[in-house]
Design an enzyme around this catalytic site. Sequence first.
Site, mmCIF file in Angstrom:
data_model
loop_
_atom_site.group_PDB
_atom_site.id
_atom_site.type_symbol
_atom_site.label_atom_id
_atom_site.label_comp_id
_atom_site.label_asym_id
_atom_site.label_seq_id
_atom_site.Cartn_x
_atom_site.Cartn_y
_atom_site.Cartn_z
ATOM 1 N N LEU A 105 0.177 -10.768 -8.753
ATOM 2 C CA LEU A 105 -0.025 -9.878 -9.913
ATOM 3 C C LEU A 105 1.100 -10.055 -10.930
ATOM 4 C CD1 LEU A 105 -1.527 -7.488 -11.281
ATOM 5 C CD2 LEU A 105 -0.174 -5.935 -9.870
ATOM 6 N N ASN A 107 -2.745 0.322 -0.526
ATOM 7 C CA ASN A 107 -1.948 -0.583 -1.366
ATOM 8 C C ASN A 107 -2.746 -1.241 -2.487
ATOM 9 O OD1 ASN A 107 0.217 -2.853 -1.822
ATOM 10 N ND2 ASN A 107 -1.649 -3.939 -1.225
ATOM 11 N N TYR A 151 -1.821 3.087 -16.095
ATOM 12 C CA TYR A 151 -1.195 2.669 -14.831
ATOM 13 C C TYR A 151 -0.228 3.746 -14.330
ATOM 14 C CZ TYR A 151 1.348 -0.209 -11.442
ATOM 15 O OH TYR A 151 1.933 -0.692 -10.286
ATOM 16 N N THR A 164 4.832 -11.222 -6.879
ATOM 17 C CA THR A 164 3.495 -11.297 -6.262
ATOM 18 C C THR A 164 2.556 -12.048 -7.216
ATOM 19 O OG1 THR A 164 2.669 -9.304 -7.364
ATOM 20 C CG2 THR A 164 3.829 -8.975 -5.270
ATOM 21 N N ASP A 166 -14.538 -3.174 -1.149
ATOM 22 C CA ASP A 166 -14.085 -2.783 -2.484
ATOM 23 C C ASP A 166 -13.595 -1.341 -2.373
ATOM 24 O OD1 ASP A 166 -13.753 -1.944 -5.081
ATOM 25 O OD2 ASP A 166 -15.543 -2.963 -5.834
ATOM 26 N N VAL A 167 -12.303 -1.138 -2.590
ATOM 27 C CA VAL A 167 -11.729 0.200 -2.367
ATOM 28 C C VAL A 167 -12.246 1.236 -3.368
ATOM 29 C CG1 VAL A 167 -9.625 -0.646 -1.243
ATOM 30 C CG2 VAL A 167 -9.627 -0.291 -3.736
ATOM 31 N N LYS A 182 -0.302 5.931 -10.814
ATOM 32 C CA LYS A 182 0.767 5.817 -9.813
ATOM 33 C C LYS A 182 1.460 7.163 -9.585
ATOM 34 C CE LYS A 182 -0.189 1.979 -8.617
ATOM 35 N NZ LYS A 182 -0.357 1.531 -7.228
HETATM 36 N N1 NAD Z 1 4.153 -6.408 -7.937
HETATM 37 C C1 NAD Z 1 4.895 -5.409 -8.391
HETATM 38 O O1 NAD Z 1 5.910 -5.620 -9.081
HETATM 39 C C2 NAD Z 1 4.539 -3.977 -8.042
HETATM 40 C C3 NAD Z 1 5.494 -2.989 -8.308
HETATM 41 C C4 NAD Z 1 5.213 -1.666 -7.989
HETATM 42 C C5 NAD Z 1 4.004 -1.345 -7.397
HETATM 43 N N2 NAD Z 1 3.081 -2.308 -7.144
HETATM 44 C C6 NAD Z 1 1.816 -1.899 -6.530
HETATM 45 O O2 NAD Z 1 1.630 -2.596 -5.325
HETATM 46 C C7 NAD Z 1 0.251 -2.807 -5.073
HETATM 47 C C8 NAD Z 1 0.002 -4.278 -4.837
HETATM 48 O O3 NAD Z 1 0.423 -5.021 -5.963
HETATM 49 P P1 NAD Z 1 0.603 -6.603 -5.906
HETATM 50 O O4 NAD Z 1 1.597 -6.946 -6.938
HETATM 51 O O5 NAD Z 1 0.792 -7.048 -4.513
HETATM 52 O O6 NAD Z 1 -0.856 -7.062 -6.447
HETATM 53 P P2 NAD Z 1 -1.681 -8.423 -6.195
HETATM 54 O O7 NAD Z 1 -2.651 -8.530 -7.329
HETATM 55 O O8 NAD Z 1 -0.766 -9.543 -5.956
HETATM 56 O O9 NAD Z 1 -2.519 -8.076 -4.870
HETATM 57 C C9 NAD Z 1 -3.453 -7.010 -4.920
HETATM 58 C C10 NAD Z 1 -4.302 -6.958 -3.677
HETATM 59 O O10 NAD Z 1 -5.269 -5.899 -3.854
HETATM 60 C C11 NAD Z 1 -6.585 -6.420 -3.671
HETATM 61 N N3 NAD Z 1 -7.538 -5.702 -4.521
HETATM 62 C C12 NAD Z 1 -7.566 -5.599 -5.866
HETATM 63 N N4 NAD Z 1 -8.644 -4.884 -6.268
HETATM 64 C C13 NAD Z 1 -9.297 -4.508 -5.126
HETATM 65 C C14 NAD Z 1 -10.472 -3.758 -4.856
HETATM 66 N N5 NAD Z 1 -11.215 -3.235 -5.847
HETATM 67 N N6 NAD Z 1 -10.842 -3.575 -3.568
HETATM 68 C C15 NAD Z 1 -10.114 -4.104 -2.557
HETATM 69 N N7 NAD Z 1 -9.002 -4.811 -2.746
HETATM 70 C C16 NAD Z 1 -8.606 -5.030 -4.015
HETATM 71 C C17 NAD Z 1 -6.473 -7.891 -4.039
HETATM 72 O O11 NAD Z 1 -7.537 -8.655 -3.442
HETATM 73 C C18 NAD Z 1 -5.115 -8.241 -3.434
HETATM 74 O O12 NAD Z 1 -5.237 -8.450 -2.042
HETATM 75 C C19 NAD Z 1 -0.491 -2.251 -6.294
HETATM 76 O O13 NAD Z 1 -0.965 -0.953 -5.995
HETATM 77 C C20 NAD Z 1 0.578 -2.207 -7.370
HETATM 78 O O14 NAD Z 1 0.332 -1.200 -8.310
HETATM 79 C C21 NAD Z 1 3.325 -3.626 -7.457
#
Ligand code: NAD
Length: 256
Positions: free
Chosen positions: A191, A89, A154, A189, A62-63, A158
């Site tokens: 998310l 990430n 958020y 993704t 857990d980060v 960021k």
């Molecule tokens: N999807 C987008 O459009 C987008 C755009 C810009 C930035 N981001 C950023 O990219 C990153 C990843 O986003 P994503 O869309 O792939 O999300 P996602 O929800 O699809 O994947 C998130 C990952 O983080 C892990 N995670 C979540 N909480 C955690 C915790 N407490 N400890 C350890 N691991 C944990 C999850 O298990 C998963 O592997 C995030 O930081 C998000 O803010 C996403």
Amino acid sequence: MKLKDKVAIITGGTKGIGLGCAKVFAKHGCTVVICSNDPGSGQEAEEQLKQADAKVRFIECDVKDEGQMTQLIEQTVQGFGQLDCIVNNAGWHPPAMTIDQISVADYESLLRLNLTSTFMGCKFSLPHLLKTKGSIINMSSEVALIGQGEAAGYVSSKAGQIGLTKALALDLAPKGVRVNAVCPAGVMTPLMQEWADTQYDPSAALEMVDSWHPIGRMAKIEEIGEVCAFLASSEASSITGQAICPDGGAALGYRR
Ligand SMILES: NC(=O)c1ccc[n+]([C@@H]2O[C@H](COP(=O)([O-])OP(=O)(O)OC[C@H]3O[C@@H](n4cnc5c(N)ncnc54)[C@H](O)[C@@H]3O)[C@@H](O)[C@H]2O)c1
């Protein structure tokens, strides 16, 4: 094979952008350690990557937890002998809320997940990165640069990652460690799907997000992975302190 014989940690590497990074880093010859607080997705991702011949290990972490972050990094170095890159990430985008709807406790909890975890990843990996002259990549977002409605928590988290990136880049450049942020716009993704599923018509919602990008679509997870692999490689040896936007042109007129 621009990352041959390198070792990288990708937090949240079990799904979405993190999984895209893991796939691409492995394709370029890197040993990858992926972490998540969800062991189910971890084992699934590890299996999927191994089937594609990746050198990979899943570590449950857990980060948000300082002890678990320390363990993640120590176990990686004990297991593989070195650390060349960490991609901070793991993160989350909560549902749209105005400031009066966000409690102070929820705000702090989001900062802990998105920003303090990034600080810890940088801090605890640094002793090892100094030895390899490695690099740090912080997964921020384009909204950190251009803002986003009903997302005060958020966007704060960021934008904090970009500030941290620039401050550390200055401190660490003389020591040979590079620090960069990657700022995607929309990426397809789990998310993103989670958000779409809260909308009246999920498919129409995703089409709308696609249309905000001049290239006509969101980025794919592997496209973000390739940007990170480039930043982690010696090809990017002069790049530090940058916030790179693989955004399909979105900043030129996001949601225009
Ligand atoms: N999807 C987008 O459009 C987008 C755009 C810009 C930035 N981001 C950023 O990219 C990153 C990843 O986003 P994503 O869309 O792939 O999300 P996602 O929800 O699809 O994947 C998130 C990952 O983080 C892990 N995670 C979540 N909480 C955690 C915790 N407490 N400890 C350890 N691991 C944990 C999850 O298990 C998963 O592997 C995030 O930081 C998000 O803010 C996403």
